[in-house]
Design a protein around this motif. Structure first.
Motif, PDB file in Angstrom:
ATOM      1  N   LEU A  58      -1.891  -2.587 -15.020  1.00 28.11           N
ATOM      2  CA  LEU A  58      -0.636  -3.283 -14.799  1.00 28.11           C
ATOM      3  C   LEU A  58      -0.917  -4.771 -14.905  1.00 28.11           C
ATOM      4  N   ASP A  59      -0.281  -5.418 -15.863  1.00 25.71           N
ATOM      5  CA  ASP A  59      -0.514  -6.835 -16.134  1.00 25.71           C
ATOM      6  C   ASP A  59       0.701  -7.664 -15.741  1.00 25.71           C
ATOM      7  N   ASP A  60       0.442  -8.779 -15.097  1.00 28.99           N
ATOM      8  CA  ASP A  60       1.482  -9.750 -14.793  1.00 28.99           C
ATOM      9  C   ASP A  60       1.008 -11.089 -15.344  1.00 28.99           C
ATOM     10  N   SER A  61       1.647 -11.559 -16.383  1.00 30.77           N
ATOM     11  CA  SER A  61       1.257 -12.813 -17.037  1.00 30.77           C
ATOM     12  C   SER A  61      -0.207 -12.790 -17.468  1.00 30.77           C
ATOM     13  N   VAL A  65      -3.123  -6.724 -12.242  1.00 32.58           N
ATOM     14  CA  VAL A  65      -2.763  -6.707 -10.825  1.00 32.58           C
ATOM     15  C   VAL A  65      -2.766  -5.297 -10.242  1.00 32.58           C
ATOM     16  N   GLY A  66      -3.105  -4.298 -11.068  1.00 26.87           N
ATOM     17  CA  GLY A  66      -3.140  -2.943 -10.562  1.00 26.87           C
ATOM     18  C   GLY A  66      -3.491  -1.951 -11.652  1.00 26.87           C
ATOM     19  N   MET A  67      -3.578  -0.683 -11.255  1.00 24.90           N
ATOM     20  CA  MET A  67      -3.849   0.379 -12.209  1.00 24.90           C
ATOM     21  C   MET A  67      -3.172   1.658 -11.754  1.00 24.90           C
ATOM     22  N   ALA A  68      -2.968   2.546 -12.700  1.00 21.59           N
ATOM     23  CA  ALA A  68      -2.423   3.871 -12.414  1.00 21.59           C
ATOM     24  C   ALA A  68      -3.117   4.853 -13.343  1.00 21.59           C
ATOM     25  N   LEU A  90      -1.858  -1.306  -6.518  1.00 18.59           N
ATOM     26  CA  LEU A  90      -1.181  -2.533  -6.889  1.00 18.59           C
ATOM     27  C   LEU A  90      -1.504  -3.584  -5.832  1.00 18.59           C
ATOM     28  N   GLU A  91      -1.888  -4.778  -6.286  1.00 19.95           N
ATOM     29  CA  GLU A  91      -2.179  -5.859  -5.359  1.00 19.95           C
ATOM     30  C   GLU A  91      -0.960  -6.090  -4.463  1.00 19.95           C
ATOM     31  N   GLU A  92      -1.229  -6.373  -3.206  1.00 20.55           N
ATOM     32  CA  GLU A  92      -0.197  -6.511  -2.162  1.00 20.55           C
ATOM     33  C   GLU A  92       0.976  -7.398  -2.577  1.00 20.55           C
ATOM     34  N   GLU A  93       0.689  -8.551  -3.151  1.00 20.53           N
ATOM     35  CA  GLU A  93       1.756  -9.508  -3.465  1.00 20.53           C
ATOM     36  C   GLU A  93       2.683  -9.050  -4.595  1.00 20.53           C
ATOM     37  N   ARG A  95       3.784  -5.758  -4.751  1.00 15.86           N
ATOM     38  CA  ARG A  95       4.472  -4.545  -4.292  1.00 15.86           C
ATOM     39  C   ARG A  95       5.925  -4.854  -3.959  1.00 15.86           C
ATOM     40  N   GLY A  96       6.776  -3.830  -4.063  1.00 16.51           N
ATOM     41  CA  GLY A  96       8.186  -3.987  -3.729  1.00 16.51           C
ATOM     42  C   GLY A  96       8.989  -4.712  -4.792  1.00 16.51           C
ATOM     43  N   LYS A  97       8.487  -4.751  -6.010  1.00 13.92           N
ATOM     44  CA  LYS A  97       9.172  -5.462  -7.091  1.00 13.92           C
ATOM     45  C   LYS A  97       9.545  -4.535  -8.245  1.00 13.92           C
ATOM     46  N   GLY A  98       9.647  -3.230  -7.962  1.00 13.92           N
ATOM     47  CA  GLY A  98      10.066  -2.278  -8.991  1.00 13.92           C
ATOM     48  C   GLY A  98       8.949  -1.756  -9.874  1.00 13.92           C
ATOM     49  N   VAL A  99       7.715  -2.040  -9.515  1.00 10.93           N
ATOM     50  CA  VAL A  99       6.599  -1.597 -10.351  1.00 10.93           C
ATOM     51  C   VAL A  99       6.480  -0.071 -10.346  1.00 10.93           C
ATOM     52  N   MET A 100       6.744   0.566  -9.191  1.00 12.29           N
ATOM     53  CA  MET A 100       6.650   2.023  -9.130  1.00 12.29           C
ATOM     54  C   MET A 100       7.603   2.666 -10.126  1.00 12.29           C
ATOM     55  N   SER A 101       8.789   2.115 -10.279  1.00 11.88           N
ATOM     56  CA  SER A 101       9.730   2.651 -11.272  1.00 11.88           C
ATOM     57  C   SER A 101       9.141   2.559 -12.678  1.00 11.88           C
ATOM     58  N   MET A 102       8.476   1.443 -12.984  1.00 13.18           N
ATOM     59  CA  MET A 102       7.834   1.287 -14.294  1.00 13.18           C
ATOM     60  C   MET A 102       6.715   2.311 -14.481  1.00 13.18           C
TER      61      MET A 102
END
Length: 146
Positions: A58-61, A65-68, A90-93, A95-102
């Motif tokens: 999982l990439d942010d810019s 920031v995470g893996m699945a 997923l790194e703490e900061e 979380r809660g931004k819709g990443v699970m849906s992705m």
């Protein structure tokens, strides 16, 4: 945020997230002798990830920031295949931004692509996957028999 398939060049990043995943889950208790090197190699091997297992970063810019990780399996004497979300971190900061849906959308797409009929998910207490279209079937119990 974007999701991409991890490759052999991502080995160090995958090890970092695997260690963080093991720190916060019960799996470290059940697999104290886990061969992380072999596990990571199997997920990053391009000969296996096409239709049996795959690891996404999982990439942010352009920063990971995470893996699945997902895999697929077939029941013996059965005509259907099941996809499973093996792990997610997923790194703490982030979380809660819709990443699970992705991640779930990516799992759904991959599962269809490799011919799965069902998706099997385990979730921590309090995680509601029904809002994503999943139905709670039963609880999963684990027993250490070593």
């Amino acid at each position: 945020m974007k999701i991409r398939v991890a490759g052999p060049e991502d080995k160090d990043t995958v090890f970092k997230f695997l260690d963080k995943t093991l720190e916060i889950t019960i799996w470290k208790d059940f697999y104290p002798d886990l061969n992380k090197e072999r596990l990571v190699e199997s997920f990053l091997n391009p000969n296996t990830h096409s239709d049996r297992m795959v690891l996404f970063l999982l990439d942010d810019s352009d920063t990971e920031v995470g893996m699945a990780s997902f895999d697929a399996y077939a029941f013996p004497d059965s005509h259907f295949k099941v996809a499973r979300l093996r792990s997610i971190f997923l790194e703490e900061e982030h979380r809660g931004k819709g990443v699970m849906s992705m991640v779930l959308d990516t799992l759904h797409y991959w599962a269809e692509k490799v011919g799965c009929s069902y998706i099997n998910l385990g979730a921590a207490e309090g995680v509601d996957l029904e809002k994503h279209g999943y139905k709670l079937m039963e609880k999963l119990y684990i027993k250490d028999i070593r």
